[in-house]
Design a protein around this motif. Structure first.
Motif, PDB file in Angstrom:
ATOM      1  N   UNK A 178      -5.969   5.238  -0.215  1.00 59.84           N
ATOM      2  CA  UNK A 178      -4.898   4.347   0.444  1.00 59.84           C
ATOM      3  C   UNK A 178      -4.222   4.856   1.641  1.00 59.84           C
ATOM      4  N   UNK A 179      -4.166   5.921   2.257  1.00 59.88           N
ATOM      5  CA  UNK A 179      -3.742   6.323   3.426  1.00 59.88           C
ATOM      6  C   UNK A 179      -4.567   5.883   4.417  1.00 59.88           C
ATOM      7  N   UNK A 180      -5.886   5.876   4.290  1.00 55.47           N
ATOM      8  CA  UNK A 180      -6.847   5.170   5.286  1.00 55.47           C
ATOM      9  C   UNK A 180      -6.571   3.778   5.395  1.00 55.47           C
ATOM     10  N   UNK A 181      -6.435   3.063   4.158  1.00 57.26           N
ATOM     11  CA  UNK A 181      -6.183   1.692   4.404  1.00 57.26           C
ATOM     12  C   UNK A 181      -4.700   1.235   5.140  1.00 57.26           C
ATOM     13  N   UNK A 182      -3.882   2.083   4.789  1.00 57.70           N
ATOM     14  CA  UNK A 182      -2.622   1.880   5.404  1.00 57.70           C
ATOM     15  C   UNK A 182      -2.502   2.215   6.932  1.00 57.70           C
ATOM     16  N   UNK A 189      -1.381  -0.550   9.475  1.00 60.08           N
ATOM     17  CA  UNK A 189      -0.551  -0.127  10.599  1.00 60.08           C
ATOM     18  C   UNK A 189      -1.176  -0.413  11.985  1.00 60.08           C
ATOM     19  N   UNK A 190      -2.324  -0.180  12.456  1.00 62.69           N
ATOM     20  CA  UNK A 190      -2.766  -0.563  13.528  1.00 62.69           C
ATOM     21  C   UNK A 190      -2.918  -1.780  13.794  1.00 62.69           C
ATOM     22  N   UNK A 214       0.687  -1.068  -0.220  1.00 58.13           N
ATOM     23  CA  UNK A 214      -0.034   0.224   0.078  1.00 58.13           C
ATOM     24  C   UNK A 214       0.847   1.194  -0.019  1.00 58.13           C
ATOM     25  N   UNK A 215       2.001   1.271   0.836  1.00 59.57           N
ATOM     26  CA  UNK A 215       2.535   2.279   0.801  1.00 59.57           C
ATOM     27  C   UNK A 215       3.488   2.706  -0.498  1.00 59.57           C
ATOM     28  N   UNK A 216       3.581   1.565  -1.296  1.00 57.08           N
ATOM     29  CA  UNK A 216       4.377   1.749  -2.520  1.00 57.08           C
ATOM     30  C   UNK A 216       3.425   2.144  -3.569  1.00 57.08           C
ATOM     31  N   UNK A 217       2.334   1.867  -3.427  1.00 58.03           N
ATOM     32  CA  UNK A 217       1.045   2.551  -4.344  1.00 58.03           C
ATOM     33  C   UNK A 217       1.002   3.828  -4.107  1.00 58.03           C
ATOM     34  N   UNK A 218       0.829   4.013  -2.741  1.00 60.37           N
ATOM     35  CA  UNK A 218       0.906   5.588  -2.249  1.00 60.37           C
ATOM     36  C   UNK A 218       1.851   6.694  -2.769  1.00 60.37           C
ATOM     37  N   UNK A 219       3.095   6.036  -2.735  1.00 61.90           N
ATOM     38  CA  UNK A 219       4.147   6.767  -3.305  1.00 61.90           C
ATOM     39  C   UNK A 219       4.112   6.846  -5.013  1.00 61.90           C
ATOM     40  N   UNK A 220       3.443   5.837  -5.553  1.00 63.11           N
ATOM     41  CA  UNK A 220       3.309   6.027  -7.011  1.00 63.11           C
ATOM     42  C   UNK A 220       2.107   7.012  -7.399  1.00 63.11           C
ATOM     43  N   UNK A 221       0.900   6.923  -6.408  1.00 60.40           N
ATOM     44  CA  UNK A 221      -0.192   7.831  -6.867  1.00 60.40           C
ATOM     45  C   UNK A 221       0.554   9.222  -6.590  1.00 60.40           C
ATOM     46  N   UNK A 222       1.386   9.453  -5.450  1.00 58.41           N
ATOM     47  CA  UNK A 222       1.715  10.796  -5.224  1.00 58.41           C
ATOM     48  C   UNK A 222       2.600  11.380  -6.473  1.00 58.41           C
ATOM     49  N   UNK A 223       3.383  10.565  -7.031  1.00 56.87           N
ATOM     50  CA  UNK A 223       4.187  10.865  -8.117  1.00 56.87           C
ATOM     51  C   UNK A 223       3.241  11.514  -9.234  1.00 56.87           C
TER      52      UNK A 223
END
Length: 422
Positions: free
Chosen positions: A82-86, A90-91, A49-58
């Motif tokens: 994606x942030x909410x799912x992350x 994380x929790x 998910x974090x990798x997807x976030x980085x890709x979408x941010x770019x």
């Protein structure tokens, strides 16, 4: 505590070693494996998910640069989801790690290969003996000698606090003070740095050396502040190096401390707890070493020889025992007990335990060192009683009683400034 690597890389070895301590760890190890697999799965999902976030941010940044605002805003919506799912993952990961850690901390340290198999003190191995048991006629036990010479008042301790809190008086107080100074001088002469630590510690300190979780209810807890009265100086002294990274050149670290010690001794009863045999508050001088893993067993032998030299100076008959697996502490990899002979009670009294914990405490403490390659490794910790006073005093009083009074060993006379208790 044990590391995941220790547990998972050789399951059969883990079960075999813990069985030496009388622990059937099969169920716990299976649970650890399952929880670790779950943790890894969650971590993998989170990383994805974090990798997807980085890709979408770019992608969002590129779209804004190209002036494609509507597409960029739509992509930003994906980022929020994606942030909410992350966050949820994380929790979930933190809970999985906490549950995994809660199981790992229930497992005791591996006993080393030299630990004999056995369940009780009867299975301990006598390593060597020294001194000669005195031959006394009509010998009085120390609690009667204490009353006769008015040097320890057990009844007054009950009045002031409760059973197990004696009051030392006159020459009894002087003997306590003399022993503490004598032990500290012996230790500092051997290269140990004297420390004067607090008598209460926080939860992190109790956890670091393995007293917490307190499964047997032996520690006194100050509930309002969530502090614990120390059961031994080992706890605050070893925790000096919690979250510390040493250099190889720092080894060995050698420390000594005198403190009162506080133990509830839940479940103790009978003749073995009479007088000074088992107290809730007592004085003890401790030695602690932090050693390079390749040198810790050499350090252990040195500590045993040092404690032995002190007992010899006190002119007490003694024996050294290597404890069997079932009689060892939760945290120890190997333990040697010193016992002195009580002439009046006709039995051996434990006065010191000298232990190597290998990396067990260091892993809890996050106590590491940088090796020659500048990589961090776990250090080894050791400690020993040098010495615990109550049973030393009991043996000194009982073994040295004469018609004229109680003789003080020559090594102690410069400290007591008297040769006899009269």
């Amino acid at each position: 505590m044990l590391t995941l690597k220790q547990i998972r890389e050789n399951k059969a070895f883990t079960l075999e070693r813990l069985a030496v301590k009388g622990v059937d760890a099969a169920e716990a190890v299976e649970k650890i494996e399952r929880l670790d697999d779950e943790r890894k799965s969650i971590q993998g999902q989170l990383d994805e998910l974090l990798a997807q976030q980085n890709a979408v941010a770019k992608e969002v940044g590129m779209l804004f640069k190209q002036g494609r605002r509507e597409e960029a805003e739509a992509a930003k919506g994906k980022t929020a989801a994606l942030k909410e799912a992350s966050r949820e993952l994380d929790e979930k990961l933190r809970k999985a790690e906490a549950e995994l850690n809660a199981v790992i901390v229930t497992l005791p340290n591996f006993p080393c290969k030299d630990v004999p198999h056995g369940r009780t003190a009867a299975d301990n191995v006598i390593v060597r003996t020294g001194g000669k048991n005195p031959e006394l006629e009509n010998a009085l036990p120390h609690w009667e000698l204490a009353r006769k010479y008015d040097i320890i008042d057990f009844e007054l301790g009950v009045k002031l606090t409760g059973a197990g809190f004696p009051v030392y008086k006159g020459q009894g107080s002087a003997l306590q003070r003399a022993l503490i100074s004598f032990f500290l001088d012996c230790n500092t002469a051997a290269g140990y740095t004297e420390i004067m630590p607090p008598l209460m510690v926080n939860e992190a300190s109790g956890y670091g050396t393995g007293q917490l979780p307190d499964k047997e209810g032996q520690m006194y807890h100050v509930g309002v502040d969530n502090f614990y009265l120390i059961p031994t100086a080992e706890v605050p002294v070893t925790n000096i190096f919690r979250d510390v990274i040493l250099d190889e050149s720092d080894f060995p670290v050698k420390m000594t401390a005198y403190t009162p010690c506080f133990r509830r001794e839940a479940g103790s009863y009978g003749k073995d707890v009479r007088g000074l045999n088992r107290l809730h508050q007592f004085d003890k001088v401790e030695i602690v070493q932090i050693a390079h893993p390749d040198k810790s067993y050499e350090a252990l032998e040195g500590m045993i020889a040092h404690v032995e030299s002190i007992v010899q100076k006190l002119e007490l008959p003694y024996r050294i025992l290597r404890l069997c697996g079932g009689d060892m502490s939760f945290t120890s990899a190997i333990t040697y007990d010193f016992e002195v002979y009580s002439a009046a009670q006709g039995r051996w009294l434990e006065v010191s335990s000298v232990s190597n914990f290998e990396s067990f405490q260091a892993n809890r403490l996050k106590l590491r060192y940088r090796d020659a390659r500048k990589k961090t490794q776990l250090a080894h910790t050791l400690n020993g009683s040098s010495l615990a006073l109550p049973r030393i005093v009991a043996a000194l009083l009982e073994n040295n009683q004469t018609p004229e009074g109680i003789r003080i060993p020559a090594a102690l006379v410069p400290y007591t400034r008297f040769e006899m208790i009269r």
